[in-house]
Design an enzyme around this catalytic site. Structure first.
Site, PDB file in Angstrom:
ATOM      1  N   LYS A 261       0.820  -1.241  -0.020  1.00 60.82           N
ATOM      2  CA  LYS A 261       0.038  -0.191   0.000  1.00 60.82           C
ATOM      3  C   LYS A 261       1.023   1.346  -0.185  1.00 60.82           C
ATOM      4  CE  LYS A 261      -3.118   2.711   3.024  1.00 60.82           C
ATOM      5  NZ  LYS A 261      -3.997   2.492   4.371  1.00 60.82           N
ATOM      6  N   ASP A 266      -2.934  10.482   3.673  1.00 60.66           N
ATOM      7  CA  ASP A 266      -4.179   9.794   3.990  1.00 60.66           C
ATOM      8  C   ASP A 266      -4.726  10.876   4.863  1.00 60.66           C
ATOM      9  OD1 ASP A 266      -6.408   8.385   4.146  1.00 60.66           O
ATOM     10  OD2 ASP A 266      -5.520   6.897   5.709  1.00 60.66           O
ATOM     11  N   LYS A 273      -9.953  12.539   8.626  1.00 60.57           N
ATOM     12  CA  LYS A 273      -9.416  12.603  10.012  1.00 60.57           C
ATOM     13  C   LYS A 273      -9.467  13.547  10.599  1.00 60.57           C
ATOM     14  CE  LYS A 273      -6.372   8.601   8.147  1.00 60.57           C
ATOM     15  NZ  LYS A 273      -6.780   7.683   9.062  1.00 60.57           N
ATOM     16  N   ASP A 284       1.859   6.550   5.179  1.00 59.35           N
ATOM     17  CA  ASP A 284       0.971   5.717   4.984  1.00 59.35           C
ATOM     18  C   ASP A 284       1.111   5.053   3.566  1.00 59.35           C
ATOM     19  OD1 ASP A 284      -1.484   4.316   5.320  1.00 59.35           O
ATOM     20  OD2 ASP A 284      -2.778   5.473   4.442  1.00 59.35           O
ATOM     21  N   ASP A 343     -12.197   6.480   4.525  1.00 60.46           N
ATOM     22  CA  ASP A 343     -11.027   6.386   5.113  1.00 60.46           C
ATOM     23  C   ASP A 343     -10.345   5.150   5.076  1.00 60.46           C
ATOM     24  OD1 ASP A 343      -8.613   7.232   6.486  1.00 60.46           O
ATOM     25  OD2 ASP A 343      -9.401   7.635   8.438  1.00 60.46           O
ATOM     26  N   GLU A 345      -9.362   3.266   2.798  1.00 58.32           N
ATOM     27  CA  GLU A 345      -8.938   3.262   1.557  1.00 58.32           C
ATOM     28  C   GLU A 345      -8.082   2.343   0.982  1.00 58.32           C
ATOM     29  OE1 GLU A 345      -7.565   5.155   3.605  1.00 58.32           O
ATOM     30  OE2 GLU A 345      -5.325   4.751   3.129  1.00 58.32           O
ATOM     31  N   ARG A 347      -7.669  -0.595   1.701  1.00 56.96           N
ATOM     32  CA  ARG A 347      -8.242  -1.955   1.256  1.00 56.96           C
ATOM     33  C   ARG A 347      -8.703  -1.827  -0.254  1.00 56.96           C
ATOM     34  NH1 ARG A 347     -12.268  -2.311   6.312  1.00 56.96           N
ATOM     35  NH2 ARG A 347     -10.346  -1.162   7.086  1.00 56.96           N
TER      36      ARG A 347
END
Ligand code: BES
Ligand code: ZN
Ligand code: ZN
Length: 500
Positions: A261, A266, A273, A284, A343, A345, A347
């Site tokens: 990933k 993010d 967030k 991230d 959030d 995201e 996956r």
């Protein structure tokens, strides 16, 4: 980068500015007096006997030799209790020694083998020094000390050349870890997906790998709904980065597939967030950085294996063009996903990368790494990665290797019931499964895209960078840690051995 040499110890002749000697707690018998000048030996003995220095783990004391002997200074370094000493302790202690030596502004130092000689010990010591000397000063005007440590000699009680080659391999791997850290630490304004893609392209050129970068419109045409949806909210378009390394002499040999990933920042998107610590979401992208670094290590060591590395990269931003809660997205493998939180995201992008990688390369196994869930940190803390898989042999193998490398991993169970938590009213599945078992429901989501290929998922949310709750370790300086690189390279090296 620092050179690590392994040499047969001849302490009475060793010209060095600093000799590091590890001492176990309560072990006063550090060496034969004949190897050191009697006056220096007496001074060390006194230090030990009057308990000025006890050998507790990580402690150290300097002894000046005042011209008596070929070494200018001796550092006694506490190794802790002998019965608790492991390769991981050696890694930490060697790292400590290197950091102390750096404070002394020396260009080189020597270090005696800490305990009984074996390959694991030399590997750990070589890794420890190279990893601990890492610092990220790209954005500082005043760089770190002008005297850099250039050479470290590990002194051993054997003249077998095999230990030098162990140290050389360890250096390659540690350099790859530092490479992962260098990209991981980049600020989000300087590291959009296109930048990661260009890093991957130069890596491929330098090390002879095939590389491919798939752009936004092509991703759309190919049906990568997940990556396109998450990427939509940002002005920095998404990229799917693919590196292929073919090192096996048998062209029929199936590849391993690594997926990482790489969300370059993010914010959470529309499900934004809170502001606190949002800056840390530049990390991230660390799963992707680990995959790039593993590809680099494998190619630079010319391992006899085939590996494909896929890094889906996006920036998750809130904007007029963002994907929204309520959207239903058709993924690469045809499954539909109801987005209930933008959030979640990671996956979404991993799902497409996994499905595409499996369909395109029919790999023998898939390993993904991702800073996927805060829930993984709640479950296991910030020093242990969560691992979840569909193949016991594969997860067990990974877990055992993690015990050796010190990159701690613990398995969470993917029981069937977790799949119920991600059933959707309007689509095949939804992208969140509620607070309960959040790290596992995220894995359950991903398993929908791994078909029947043996698959293991490593959630590195807590371990990818030093954060609240991180235990300090000499060899993990502040920032991105490069977590996973050493374990994955070991995994592929082990496979290489099986292949021949
Ligand atoms: N990148 C985060 C996970 C994360 C959070 C990693 C904190 C490290 C530290 C991920 O994209 C995310 O936001 N996950 C959500 C999922 C939730 C909405 C189901 C989370 O963990 O809160
Ligand atoms: Zn997120
Ligand atoms: Zn994320």
């Amino acid at each position: 980068m620092v050179q690590v040499k392994v040499e047969k110890a001849k302490i009475d002749q060793r010209q060095t500015s600093l000799l590091v000697i590890g001492v176990f707690e309560g072990d006063l018998d550090i060496m034969q007096s004949k190897e050191l000048d009697p006056a220096v030996f007496a001074s060390i003995k006194e230090t030990l006997q009057n308990k000025e220095f006890k050998g507790t783990f990580g402690s150290s004391i300097l002894v000046y030799t005042l011209g008596k002997g070929p070494m200018k200074k001796i550092m006694l370094l506490g190794l802790g209790k002998k019965e608790k000493f492991t390769d991981e302790s050696a890694r930490i202690c060697a790292g400590k020694a290197a950091q102390k030596a750096k404070e002394l502004a020396t260009k080189e130092f020597s270090i005696l083998q800490f305990s009984n000689l074996d390959e694991g010990l030399i590997e750990a010591m070589a890794e420890g020094v190279t990893l601990a000397l890492y610092s990220f000063d790209k954005y500082k005007e005043a760089k770190e000390p002008s005297t850099k440590i250039e050479e470290i000699a590990i002194l051993i009680n054997s003249d077998s050349p095999k230990f030098q080659s162990v140290a050389d391999k360890a250096s390659h791997v540690a350099e790859a870890v530092n490479f992962a850290r260098d990209i991981g630490n980049l600020p989000p304004n300087d590291c959009p997906p296109a930048h990661l893609a260009s890093i991957a392209l130069s890596l491929a050129q330098e090390h002879g790998m095939k590389a491919q970068v798939i752009d936004r419109y092509e991703l759309e045409n190919m049906g990568m709904g997940g990556i396109v949806a998450v990427g939509k909210g940002s002005n920095n378009p998404p990229k799917l980065i693919i590196l292929e390394y073919n090192g096996s002499s048998d062209p029929q040999q199936k590849s391993y597939l690594l997926v990482g990933k790489a969300v370059t920042f993010d914010t959470g998107g529309i499900s934004i967030k809170p502001g606190e610590k949002m800056d840390e979401m530049k990390f991230d992208k660390c799963g992707g950085c680990t995959v790039l670094a593993v590809m680099r290590a494998v190619a630079s060591m010319k391992l006899a294996v085939n590996v494909v590395g896929i890094v889906p990269s996006v920036e998750n931003m809130p904007s007029a063009t963002s994907y929204r809660p309520g959207d239903i997205i058709k993924m690469y493998n045809g499954k539909t996903v109801e987005v209930l939180n933008t959030d979640a995201e990671g996956r979404m992008i991993l799902a497409d990368a996994l499905a595409y990688g499996i369909a395109t390369y029919s790999p023998k196994a898939v390993i993904d790494l991702a800073t996927l869930t805060g829930a993984a940190i709640i479950a296991l803390g910030a020093n242990v990665a969560a691992i979840v898989g569909t193949n016991k042999q594969l997860t067990d193998r990974m877990r055992k290797l993690a015990d050796k490398t010190g990159e701690k991993m613990w398995e969470l169970p993917l029981y069937d019931e977790f799949h119920d938590q991600i059933k959707s009213t309007y689509a095949d599945i939804k992208n969140i499964g509620g607070r309960a078992g959040g790290a596992i429901t995220a894995a359950a989501f991903l398993s929908n895209f791994a078909s029947s290929t043996p698959w293991v998922h490593i959630d590195i949310a807590g371990t990818a960078w030093t954060q609240d709750g991180t235990h300090e370790k000499s060899y993990n300086p502040k920032g991105a840690t490069g977590f996973g690189v050493r374990t994955l390279v070991k995994f592929l090296m082990e496979d290489e051995k099986q292949a021949v």
